[in-house]
Design a protein around this motif. Structure first.
Motif, PDB file in Angstrom:
ATOM      1  N   LYS A   8       0.834  -1.202   0.000  1.00 27.71           N
ATOM      2  CA  LYS A   8       0.000   0.000   0.000  1.00 27.71           C
ATOM      3  C   LYS A   8       0.867   1.250   0.000  1.00 27.71           C
ATOM      4  N   ASP A   9       2.039   1.136   0.572  1.00 25.90           N
ATOM      5  CA  ASP A   9       2.958   2.275   0.613  1.00 25.90           C
ATOM      6  C   ASP A   9       3.520   2.575  -0.777  1.00 25.90           C
ATOM      7  N   MET A  10       3.491   1.574  -1.667  1.00 17.76           N
ATOM      8  CA  MET A  10       4.098   1.732  -2.985  1.00 17.76           C
ATOM      9  C   MET A  10       3.092   1.853  -4.117  1.00 17.76           C
ATOM     10  N   ALA A  11       1.814   1.789  -3.800  1.00 14.27           N
ATOM     11  CA  ALA A  11       0.787   1.664  -4.837  1.00 14.27           C
ATOM     12  C   ALA A  11       0.835   2.778  -5.876  1.00 14.27           C
ATOM     13  N   ASN A  12       1.154   3.990  -5.459  1.00 14.12           N
ATOM     14  CA  ASN A  12       1.155   5.126  -6.384  1.00 14.12           C
ATOM     15  C   ASN A  12       2.533   5.751  -6.533  1.00 14.12           C
ATOM     16  N   PHE A  13       3.554   4.947  -6.355  1.00  9.26           N
ATOM     17  CA  PHE A  13       4.923   5.456  -6.429  1.00  9.26           C
ATOM     18  C   PHE A  13       5.289   5.924  -7.834  1.00  9.26           C
ATOM     19  N   SER A  14       6.050   6.982  -7.889  1.00  9.94           N
ATOM     20  CA  SER A  14       6.750   7.369  -9.108  1.00  9.94           C
ATOM     21  C   SER A  14       8.132   6.730  -9.053  1.00  9.94           C
ATOM     22  N   SER A  15       8.900   6.891 -10.117  1.00 11.23           N
ATOM     23  CA  SER A  15      10.256   6.374 -10.128  1.00 11.23           C
ATOM     24  C   SER A  15      11.086   6.975  -8.998  1.00 11.23           C
ATOM     25  N   ILE A  16      10.954   8.284  -8.798  1.00  7.33           N
ATOM     26  CA  ILE A  16      11.704   8.957  -7.734  1.00  7.33           C
ATOM     27  C   ILE A  16      11.286   8.437  -6.364  1.00  7.33           C
ATOM     28  N   ASP A  17       9.969   8.232  -6.170  1.00  6.52           N
ATOM     29  CA  ASP A  17       9.478   7.698  -4.894  1.00  6.52           C
ATOM     30  C   ASP A  17      10.119   6.340  -4.611  1.00  6.52           C
ATOM     31  N   ASN A  56       7.213 -11.013  -8.672  1.00  7.08           N
ATOM     32  CA  ASN A  56       5.781 -11.253  -8.842  1.00  7.08           C
ATOM     33  C   ASN A  56       4.968  -9.973  -8.701  1.00  7.08           C
ATOM     34  N   ALA A  57       5.600  -8.904  -8.216  1.00  4.73           N
ATOM     35  CA  ALA A  57       4.957  -7.589  -8.145  1.00  4.73           C
ATOM     36  C   ALA A  57       5.522  -6.653  -9.216  1.00  4.73           C
ATOM     37  N   GLY A  58       6.181  -7.232 -10.216  1.00  6.73           N
ATOM     38  CA  GLY A  58       6.708  -6.429 -11.304  1.00  6.73           C
ATOM     39  C   GLY A  58       7.972  -5.684 -10.981  1.00  6.73           C
ATOM     40  N   LEU A  59       8.701  -6.123  -9.962  1.00  6.19           N
ATOM     41  CA  LEU A  59       9.909  -5.431  -9.508  1.00  6.19           C
ATOM     42  C   LEU A  59      11.128  -6.345  -9.562  1.00  6.19           C
ATOM     43  N   PRO A  60      12.301  -5.791  -9.854  1.00  4.20           N
ATOM     44  CA  PRO A  60      13.515  -6.573  -9.661  1.00  4.20           C
ATOM     45  C   PRO A  60      13.876  -6.584  -8.183  1.00  4.20           C
ATOM     46  N   ALA A  61      14.338  -7.710  -7.688  1.00  2.00           N
ATOM     47  CA  ALA A  61      14.855  -7.748  -6.319  1.00  2.00           C
ATOM     48  C   ALA A  61      16.100  -6.872  -6.276  1.00  2.00           C
ATOM     49  N   SER A  62      16.250  -6.075  -5.200  1.00  2.00           N
ATOM     50  CA  SER A  62      17.298  -5.057  -5.228  1.00  2.00           C
ATOM     51  C   SER A  62      17.995  -4.908  -3.885  1.00  2.00           C
ATOM     52  N   LEU A 122      13.618   2.462 -12.242  1.00  2.00           N
ATOM     53  CA  LEU A 122      13.281   2.397 -13.652  1.00  2.00           C
ATOM     54  C   LEU A 122      12.033   1.553 -13.879  1.00  2.00           C
ATOM     55  N   ALA A 123      11.870   0.492 -13.092  1.00  7.18           N
ATOM     56  CA  ALA A 123      10.695  -0.369 -13.243  1.00  7.18           C
ATOM     57  C   ALA A 123       9.403   0.413 -13.055  1.00  7.18           C
ATOM     58  N   PHE A 124       9.431   1.401 -12.157  1.00  7.28           N
ATOM     59  CA  PHE A 124       8.223   2.177 -11.891  1.00  7.28           C
ATOM     60  C   PHE A 124       7.875   3.127 -13.036  1.00  7.28           C
ATOM     61  N   THR A 125       8.800   3.363 -13.956  1.00  6.02           N
ATOM     62  CA  THR A 125       8.479   4.207 -15.116  1.00  6.02           C
ATOM     63  C   THR A 125       7.632   3.452 -16.127  1.00  6.02           C
ATOM     64  N   THR A 126       7.584   2.106 -16.008  1.00  6.43           N
ATOM     65  CA  THR A 126       6.813   1.295 -16.956  1.00  6.43           C
ATOM     66  C   THR A 126       5.347   1.177 -16.569  1.00  6.43           C
ATOM     67  N   GLY A 127       5.034   1.449 -15.311  1.00  2.00           N
ATOM     68  CA  GLY A 127       3.670   1.277 -14.821  1.00  2.00           C
ATOM     69  C   GLY A 127       3.347  -0.140 -14.411  1.00  2.00           C
ATOM     70  N   GLU A 128       4.264  -1.081 -14.659  1.00  2.00           N
ATOM     71  CA  GLU A 128       3.983  -2.488 -14.351  1.00  2.00           C
ATOM     72  C   GLU A 128       3.900  -2.761 -12.851  1.00  2.00           C
ATOM     73  N   PRO A 129       4.809  -2.226 -12.012  1.00  2.00           N
ATOM     74  CA  PRO A 129       4.654  -2.466 -10.571  1.00  2.00           C
ATOM     75  C   PRO A 129       3.350  -1.906 -10.025  1.00  2.00           C
ATOM     76  N   GLN A 130       2.982  -0.693 -10.493  1.00  2.00           N
ATOM     77  CA  GLN A 130       1.743  -0.082  -9.999  1.00  2.00           C
ATOM     78  C   GLN A 130       0.538  -0.950 -10.369  1.00  2.00           C
ATOM     79  N   ALA A 131       0.539  -1.483 -11.603  1.00  2.00           N
ATOM     80  CA  ALA A 131      -0.574  -2.322 -12.045  1.00  2.00           C
ATOM     81  C   ALA A 131      -0.636  -3.620 -11.248  1.00  2.00           C
TER      82      ALA A 131
END
Length: 268
Positions: free
Chosen positions: A76-85, A143-149, A241-250
């Motif tokens: 929920k903390d990441m649902a509307n994140f931008s790349s910078i967020d 599985n949430a559209g993110l690379p492990a980091s 960068l992943a958050f610029t694709t919109g895939e994690p948010q979706a």
């Protein structure tokens, strides 16, 4: 919280001092102790101040309740994140992890339940880890559209590159016994024995010279940090960068729209 030297009240963690041991508990059992920015900032604040405290010699880190140790970052903390967020959040998490790894006092992970994503990294960066035999572990970020980091960069040093790829490419969960066999953790015990075992280990640490332990921790960190910072910086950029694709948010929005009973165990 009981700390005669520095009384403070936190919102999402609890700190209790008993017999020279600081028991630090993540207090968000309703969401499997998933971490918000508030939780991370509170943990970071505690570990940054731990080096100067004379009220305790060892830290035991655990989660409240009997379901989870920590399910990683609260989606929920990441649902509307931008790349910078995303990058700012990951820098915060990296600073927290770094404060745990470089704490001058031994830190024991008492993993009382599921440990997922960033929550699965915590036992790896602590000095000793004890895991309940009923827990589930894993790195399901993909599985949430993110690379492990961030500190995932050290996993290959535990399990080898081929196994590390398998763990992070597929995001599948594994058992505590499998984690023990891979060298990711130190002990597997029945759930009811996790804290008692952690206390026994804390007493073994306290029987050693504090100065020798501090110096040994510094040396161990030196051994594993060769080009580590570059790996962390690169992984944070990749996650942003992943958050610029919109895939994690979706993926997160899809997850949050599911019935609550289906959301258990799927934090990243």
């Amino acid at each position: 919280m009981m700390d005669s030297g520095n009384p403070r009240v936190f919102k999402e963690i609890q700190v209790e001092i008993l017999d020279a041991i600081a028991y630090v508990t993540i207090q968000r059992p309703q969401v499997m102790n998933a971490l918000t920015r508030v939780t991370k900032k509170e943990l970071l604040s505690f570990f940054q101040s731990a080096n100067d405290s004379e009220d305790y010699r060892v830290i035991i880190l655990t989660g409240e309740g009997d379901r989870a140790f920590c399910a990683g970052t609260d989606l929920k903390d990441m649902a509307n994140f931008s790349s910078i967020d995303a990058e700012q959040m990951l820098w915060l998490e990296h600073h927290l992890n770094d404060s745990i790894r470089h704490c001058r006092k031994p830190v024991i992970a008492a993993v009382n339940g599921n440990a997922l994503g960033g929550g699965c990294l915590i036992p790896l960066i602590c000095d000793y880890s004890i895991v309940a035999d009923s827990a589930k572990l894993g790195f399901p970020e993909i599985n949430a559209g993110l690379p492990a980091s961030i500190e995932i960069a050290i996993v290959h040093s535990f399990v080898g590159l081929a196994k590390a790829r398998e763990l992070i490419y597929f995001g599948e969960l594994f058992t505590p016994q499998e984690a023990l066999d891979m060298g990711l953790i130190n002990r597997v015990v029945p759930k009811q024995d996790v804290l008692a075992t952690a206390k026994e280990v804390a007493e073994k640490f306290m029987a050693k010279s504090p100065t020798a332990l501090r110096l040994q921790k510094e040396l161990v960190n030196k051994w594993i940090e060769t080009d580590f910072i570059s790996a962390v910086e690169t992984s944070i950029y990749a996650a942003g960068l992943a958050f610029t694709t919109g895939e994690p948010q979706a993926a997160i929005a899809k997850f949050l729209s599911r019935p609550k009973k289906m959301q258990k165990g799927n934090q990243s």
